[in-house]
Scaffold this motif. Structure first.
Motif, PDB file in Angstrom:
ATOM      1  N   ALA A   5       0.821  -1.207   0.000  1.00 32.38           N
ATOM      2  CA  ALA A   5       0.000   0.000   0.000  1.00 32.38           C
ATOM      3  C   ALA A   5       0.857   1.260   0.000  1.00 32.38           C
ATOM      4  O   ALA A   5       1.805   1.370   0.773  1.00 32.38           O
ATOM      5  N   ASN A   6       0.504   2.187  -0.888  1.00 33.75           N
ATOM      6  CA  ASN A   6       1.132   3.505  -0.895  1.00 33.75           C
ATOM      7  C   ASN A   6       0.206   4.416  -0.090  1.00 33.75           C
ATOM      8  O   ASN A   6      -0.854   4.821  -0.569  1.00 33.75           O
ATOM      9  N   HIS A   7       0.592   4.738   1.119  1.00 33.67           N
ATOM     10  CA  HIS A   7      -0.267   5.519   2.008  1.00 33.67           C
ATOM     11  C   HIS A   7      -0.413   6.978   1.586  1.00 33.67           C
ATOM     12  O   HIS A   7      -1.153   7.729   2.217  1.00 33.67           O
ATOM     13  N   SER A   8       0.248   7.364   0.513  1.00 34.60           N
ATOM     14  CA  SER A   8       0.068   8.704  -0.053  1.00 34.60           C
ATOM     15  C   SER A   8      -1.038   8.737  -1.101  1.00 34.60           C
ATOM     16  O   SER A   8      -1.430   9.798  -1.551  1.00 34.60           O
ATOM     17  N   ILE A   9      -1.525   7.538  -1.508  1.00 34.02           N
ATOM     18  CA  ILE A   9      -2.579   7.464  -2.522  1.00 34.02           C
ATOM     19  C   ILE A   9      -3.742   6.647  -1.972  1.00 34.02           C
ATOM     20  O   ILE A   9      -3.735   5.425  -2.016  1.00 34.02           O
ATOM     21  N   GLY A  10      -4.728   7.332  -1.412  1.00 38.24           N
ATOM     22  CA  GLY A  10      -5.925   6.665  -0.930  1.00 38.24           C
ATOM     23  C   GLY A  10      -6.790   6.232  -2.095  1.00 38.24           C
ATOM     24  O   GLY A  10      -6.855   6.914  -3.117  1.00 38.24           O
ATOM     25  N   CYS A  11      -7.452   5.073  -1.968  1.00 37.26           N
ATOM     26  CA  CYS A  11      -8.313   4.578  -3.042  1.00 37.26           C
ATOM     27  C   CYS A  11      -9.365   3.633  -2.464  1.00 37.26           C
ATOM     28  O   CYS A  11      -9.061   2.797  -1.621  1.00 37.26           O
ATOM     29  N   THR A  12     -10.595   3.772  -2.938  1.00 38.61           N
ATOM     30  CA  THR A  12     -11.686   2.898  -2.500  1.00 38.61           C
ATOM     31  C   THR A  12     -12.291   2.127  -3.668  1.00 38.61           C
ATOM     32  O   THR A  12     -13.363   1.554  -3.544  1.00 38.61           O
ATOM     33  N   VAL A  13     -11.605   2.092  -4.810  1.00 42.54           N
ATOM     34  CA  VAL A  13     -12.118   1.420  -6.002  1.00 42.54           C
ATOM     35  C   VAL A  13     -11.634  -0.032  -5.995  1.00 42.54           C
ATOM     36  O   VAL A  13     -10.560  -0.355  -6.489  1.00 42.54           O
ATOM     37  N   ASP A  14     -12.462  -0.903  -5.413  1.00 40.24           N
ATOM     38  CA  ASP A  14     -12.102  -2.316  -5.280  1.00 40.24           C
ATOM     39  C   ASP A  14     -11.898  -3.018  -6.619  1.00 40.24           C
ATOM     40  O   ASP A  14     -11.203  -4.025  -6.697  1.00 40.24           O
ATOM     41  N   GLN A  15     -12.482  -2.503  -7.682  1.00 38.02           N
ATOM     42  CA  GLN A  15     -12.408  -3.143  -8.993  1.00 38.02           C
ATOM     43  C   GLN A  15     -11.085  -2.883  -9.710  1.00 38.02           C
ATOM     44  O   GLN A  15     -10.819  -3.457 -10.757  1.00 38.02           O
ATOM     45  N   CYS A  16     -10.245  -2.027  -9.148  1.00 34.44           N
ATOM     46  CA  CYS A  16      -8.970  -1.694  -9.794  1.00 34.44           C
ATOM     47  C   CYS A  16      -7.902  -2.723  -9.438  1.00 34.44           C
ATOM     48  O   CYS A  16      -7.793  -3.164  -8.289  1.00 34.44           O
ATOM     49  N   LYS A  17      -7.107  -3.070 -10.409  1.00 35.88           N
ATOM     50  CA  LYS A  17      -6.001  -4.020 -10.254  1.00 35.88           C
ATOM     51  C   LYS A  17      -4.997  -3.548  -9.195  1.00 35.88           C
ATOM     52  O   LYS A  17      -4.359  -4.353  -8.533  1.00 35.88           O
ATOM     53  N   ASP A  47     -10.633  11.871 -13.696  1.00 37.98           N
ATOM     54  CA  ASP A  47     -10.513  10.416 -13.782  1.00 37.98           C
ATOM     55  C   ASP A  47      -9.116   9.979 -13.364  1.00 37.98           C
ATOM     56  O   ASP A  47      -8.129  10.643 -13.677  1.00 37.98           O
ATOM     57  N   CYS A  48      -9.045   8.817 -12.718  1.00 43.32           N
ATOM     58  CA  CYS A  48      -7.752   8.184 -12.469  1.00 43.32           C
ATOM     59  C   CYS A  48      -7.402   7.426 -13.742  1.00 43.32           C
ATOM     60  O   CYS A  48      -7.999   6.392 -14.045  1.00 43.32           O
ATOM     61  N   GLN A  49      -6.453   7.928 -14.483  1.00 43.68           N
ATOM     62  CA  GLN A  49      -6.079   7.305 -15.741  1.00 43.68           C
ATOM     63  C   GLN A  49      -5.128   6.128 -15.546  1.00 43.68           C
ATOM     64  O   GLN A  49      -4.728   5.481 -16.501  1.00 43.68           O
ATOM     65  N   SER A  50      -4.793   5.825 -14.288  1.00 44.87           N
ATOM     66  CA  SER A  50      -3.972   4.663 -13.971  1.00 44.87           C
ATOM     67  C   SER A  50      -4.836   3.444 -13.674  1.00 44.87           C
ATOM     68  O   SER A  50      -4.314   2.358 -13.431  1.00 44.87           O
ATOM     69  N   PHE A  51      -6.146   3.602 -13.700  1.00 40.58           N
ATOM     70  CA  PHE A  51      -7.075   2.503 -13.415  1.00 40.58           C
ATOM     71  C   PHE A  51      -6.888   1.361 -14.396  1.00 40.58           C
ATOM     72  O   PHE A  51      -6.774   1.566 -15.607  1.00 40.58           O
ATOM     73  N   GLU A  52      -6.831   0.136 -13.857  1.00 36.86           N
ATOM     74  CA  GLU A  52      -6.853  -1.086 -14.670  1.00 36.86           C
ATOM     75  C   GLU A  52      -7.814  -2.042 -14.014  1.00 36.86           C
ATOM     76  O   GLU A  52      -7.738  -2.274 -12.817  1.00 36.86           O
ATOM     77  N   LYS A  53      -8.742  -2.583 -14.794  1.00 35.61           N
ATOM     78  CA  LYS A  53      -9.726  -3.522 -14.260  1.00 35.61           C
ATOM     79  C   LYS A  53      -9.039  -4.801 -13.778  1.00 35.61           C
ATOM     80  O   LYS A  53      -8.115  -5.284 -14.426  1.00 35.61           O
ATOM     81  N   LYS A  54      -9.488  -5.315 -12.640  1.00 33.87           N
ATOM     82  CA  LYS A  54      -8.945  -6.565 -12.106  1.00 33.87           C
ATOM     83  C   LYS A  54      -9.217  -7.704 -13.038  1.00 33.87           C
ATOM     84  O   LYS A  54     -10.193  -7.787 -13.696  1.00 33.87           O
TER      85      LYS A  54
END
Length: 54
Positions: A5-17, A47-54
């Motif tokens: 976990a990178n504690h500088s980048i919070g995220c709640t999108v469980d579907q992201c790889k 948008d988070c353009q780093s998103f990748e679907k699991k």
């Protein structure tokens, strides 16, 4: 695979790889944030353009 976990980048999108399933954080070192609007004025315009679907 153990998520780092990178504690500088919070995220709640469980579907992201890159989401750490045990913590609300991203595992990437950095992310790219972009927009799909010509003149973004609200959080929904970004948008988070780093998103990748699991």
């Amino acid at each position: 695979m153990d998520c780092q976990a990178n504690h500088s980048i919070g995220c709640t999108v469980d579907q992201c790889k890159h989401h750490c399933s045990t913590e609300p954080y991203c595992s990437l070192n950095k992310i790219t944030v972009g927009t799909h609007e010509t003149n973004p004025t609200m959080v929904e315009c970004t948008d988070c353009q780093s998103f990748e679907k699991k």
